[in-house]
Design a protein around this motif. Structure first.
Motif, PDB file in Angstrom:
ATOM      1  N   ASP A 248       1.408   6.990   1.324  1.00 35.58           N
ATOM      2  CA  ASP A 248       0.800   6.443   2.453  1.00 35.58           C
ATOM      3  C   ASP A 248       1.608   5.609   3.364  1.00 35.58           C
ATOM      4  N   TYR A 251       3.048   1.776   8.094  1.00 35.48           N
ATOM      5  CA  TYR A 251       4.086   0.868   8.433  1.00 35.48           C
ATOM      6  C   TYR A 251       5.591   1.379   8.294  1.00 35.48           C
ATOM      7  N   THR A 282      -0.152   7.900  10.538  1.00 36.82           N
ATOM      8  CA  THR A 282      -1.006   7.345  11.645  1.00 36.82           C
ATOM      9  C   THR A 282      -0.293   6.928  12.741  1.00 36.82           C
ATOM     10  N   SER A 284      -1.900   4.350  14.302  1.00 34.52           N
ATOM     11  CA  SER A 284      -2.507   2.993  14.360  1.00 34.52           C
ATOM     12  C   SER A 284      -1.684   1.868  14.574  1.00 34.52           C
TER      13      SER A 284
HETATM   14  C1  LIG Z   1      -2.124   1.201   3.522  1.00 33.62           C
HETATM   15  C2  LIG Z   1      -2.907   1.611   4.746  1.00 33.62           C
HETATM   16  N1  LIG Z   1      -3.311   2.827   4.894  1.00 33.62           N
HETATM   17  C3  LIG Z   1      -4.340   3.253   5.700  1.00 33.62           C
HETATM   18  C4  LIG Z   1      -4.812   2.606   6.708  1.00 33.62           C
HETATM   19  C5  LIG Z   1      -5.738   3.073   7.673  1.00 33.62           C
HETATM   20  O1  LIG Z   1      -5.454   2.920   8.802  1.00 33.62           O
HETATM   21  P1  LIG Z   1      -6.002   4.071   9.988  1.00 33.62           P
HETATM   22  O2  LIG Z   1      -7.182   4.427   9.420  1.00 33.62           O
HETATM   23  O3  LIG Z   1      -6.001   3.187  11.264  1.00 33.62           O
HETATM   24  O4  LIG Z   1      -4.736   4.970  10.246  1.00 33.62           O
HETATM   25  C6  LIG Z   1      -4.588   1.179   6.649  1.00 33.62           C
HETATM   26  C7  LIG Z   1      -4.926   0.098   7.595  1.00 33.62           C
HETATM   27  O5  LIG Z   1      -4.653  -1.145   7.996  1.00 33.62           O
HETATM   28  C8  LIG Z   1      -3.290   0.702   5.821  1.00 33.62           C
HETATM   29  O6  LIG Z   1      -3.119  -0.490   5.658  1.00 33.62           O
END
Ligand SMILES: Cc1ncc(COP(=O)(O)O)c(C=O)c1O
Length: 449
Positions: A248, A251, A282, A284
């Motif tokens: 995952d 970052y 992502t 995000s």
């Molecule tokens: C490690 C990790 N995975 C997944 C997510 C989910 O992120 P998103 O659904 O916004 O892509 C986050 C969100 O902070 C995260 O810190």
């Protein structure tokens, strides 16, 4: 004609054993009971019963108080959002391709976006084709797809102890279990001896692990980044034990100190190339979280399975958003957005470290991580301090953090907290750390520390 019992609840049993079944009678019964029935618990599935309310989100509600400086959320800095370029890209969907952007799309994802994602992966050293990619409603959806596809109730995954709360929630909602592995004191990944020891004990007890879940780049919540050696060691472990590795990486691109380290996905290709890694990516943290868009990379067979799992969730990721992002990516401006974001967070992270140094009381058990990227650092306090209890005192002093215990499962630790440095301004960081240090000092004094 069949005599039936409609439903039962833990408090009251609605028995209709003598009623003769007919749709009209059923509807009448339901309608007349709607006004009186307040206990739904007996109807919930075992999965739903296992879903835990998010502690963070409950506590975050308290941090909305006016005047509070919050290091609690995981919000990117809004000043990094390329608002005008995104507006132009959104307009382009309306003017260039409304018949695509406003229509249903395929579950796999918009073709223009997937072609752009192939390029993003190539920049990171990962060679994939569109068949290796599934666009998701951001990473959180991918975190829900994984246990849906891999776990039967009672199955296990391995994850860091602590780890990202949203991943814990998703696994638990499918009645999966998590075997937690602590991080090494060197903060370079798992304590591999502990991994071996805990896994062996687990197998000896007849328990079955399906996948390893890791966040190798600037982990949420600790900020820890895995070294190259640890990444390789983890892959060797996964090969030996025949496990899938879920990487995952929200970052990964936000590195502001040190050298770039290959992703597990790339390393696995270079090692045995058995396609055991599933990558979660992502937009995000590198663009805008409000788009709720991300992607999974993996072997096409796995992607095909994930597609079926996703279909029942949402048919496809928001089509307009996908085209909008594709239009933006086609401008080639993502790189400069990421550079700008890195510069912003590098300065704020440095500032937070300096303020911690300046204001926090000195104690051998009071320390914090110095993350080389990401949005968070992890503060550990002497064992006699309980950050869950201290939280309300911090709120009273108008500063907020996330209690460390929220990121554990099984046996939480209570003497840590996660601090976000991306959202607050530098002035707020200074004032907030000053307030937090005061709360910590008072708490230590109250415990004679
Ligand atoms: C490690 C990790 N995975 C997944 C997510 C989910 O992120 P998103 O659904 O916004 O892509 C986050 C969100 O902070 C995260 O810190």
């Amino acid at each position: 004609m069949q005599a039936i019992r409609l439903y039962a609840s833990s408090e009251r049993v609605y028995a209709h054993a003598t009623a003769v079944w007919s749709p009209a009678a059923f509807m009448r019964t339901r309608a007349s009971e709607e006004t009186t029935m307040t206990d739904f618990a007996g109807l919930y599935s075992q999965n739903a019963k296992n879903m835990k309310k998010s502690t963070i989100r409950e506590l975050l509600k308290l941090t909305n108080k006016p005047g509070i400086i919050s290091f609690a959320g995981g919000l990117p800095a809004p000043e990094t959002f390329p608002v005008e370029d995104l507006r132009v890209a959104a307009d382009a969907v309306f003017t260039k391709c409304p018949e695509i952007g406003l229509q249903y799309g395929t579950t796999e994802g918009d073709s223009m976006l997937r072609a752009e994602l192939v390029k993003i992966e190539a920049k990171d050293g990962v060679k994939v084709g569109v068949d290796n990619i599934l666009v998701t409603s951001a990473s959180q959806q991918a975190l829900d797809i994984l246990p849906k596809v891999f776990l039967d109730p009672g199955d296990w995954i391995i994850a860091g102890h602590p780890t990202y709360l949203g991943a814990i929630q998703a696994v638990q909602s499918y009645r999966g279990n998590i075997l937690g592995i602590p991080f090494a004191a060197a903060e370079d990944g798992f304590d591999m001896d502990e991994l071996e020891r805990r896994y062996a004990a687990h197998r000896a007890a007849g328990k079955f692990v399906k996948y390893l879940y890791v966040i190798p780049d600037f982990q949420n919540p600790t900020g820890i980044c895995w070294s190259l050696e640890k990444r390789k060691a983890l892959l060797r472990f996964a090969y030996r034990e025949n496990l899938v590795v879920v990487e995952d990486s929200p970052y990964r691109e936000i590195r502001f100190v040190g050298e770039h380290i290959p992703s597990l996905y790339q390393l696995e290709r270079e090692m045995e190339n058995r396609n055991i890694v599933v990558g979660l990516r992502t937009f995000s943290k590198i663009l805008v979280p409000g788009a709720r868009a991300g992607w999974i990379i993996g072997h096409p067979d796995l992607i095909a399975k994930f597609v079926v799992a996703k279909q029942a969730m949402d048919l496809c990721t928001n089509v307009f958003t996908q085209r909008w992002l594709a239009e933006f990516l086609a401008t080639g401006k993502l790189g400069s957005v990421i550079e700008n974001t890195k510069a912003n967070y590098r300065a704020k992270r440095m500032h937070m470290l300096e303020q911690l140094e300046r204001y926090m009381p000195k104690h051998p058990e009071l320390h914090w991580t110095r993350p080389e990227g990401g949005l968070f650092l992890w503060l550990s306090l002497p064992g006699f301090i309980n950050t869950d209890e201290m939280f309300h005192k911090a709120i009273a002093k108008n500063v907020a953090y996330v209690v460390g215990s929220a990121f554990y499962f099984g046996e939480p630790e209570h003497n840590s907290m996660r601090l976000n440095f991306s959202y607050s301004s530098k002035a707020e960081i200074e004032e907030g750390i000053k307030r937090l240090a005061e709360v910590v000092r008072e708490e230590m004094a109250a415990h004679g520390g």
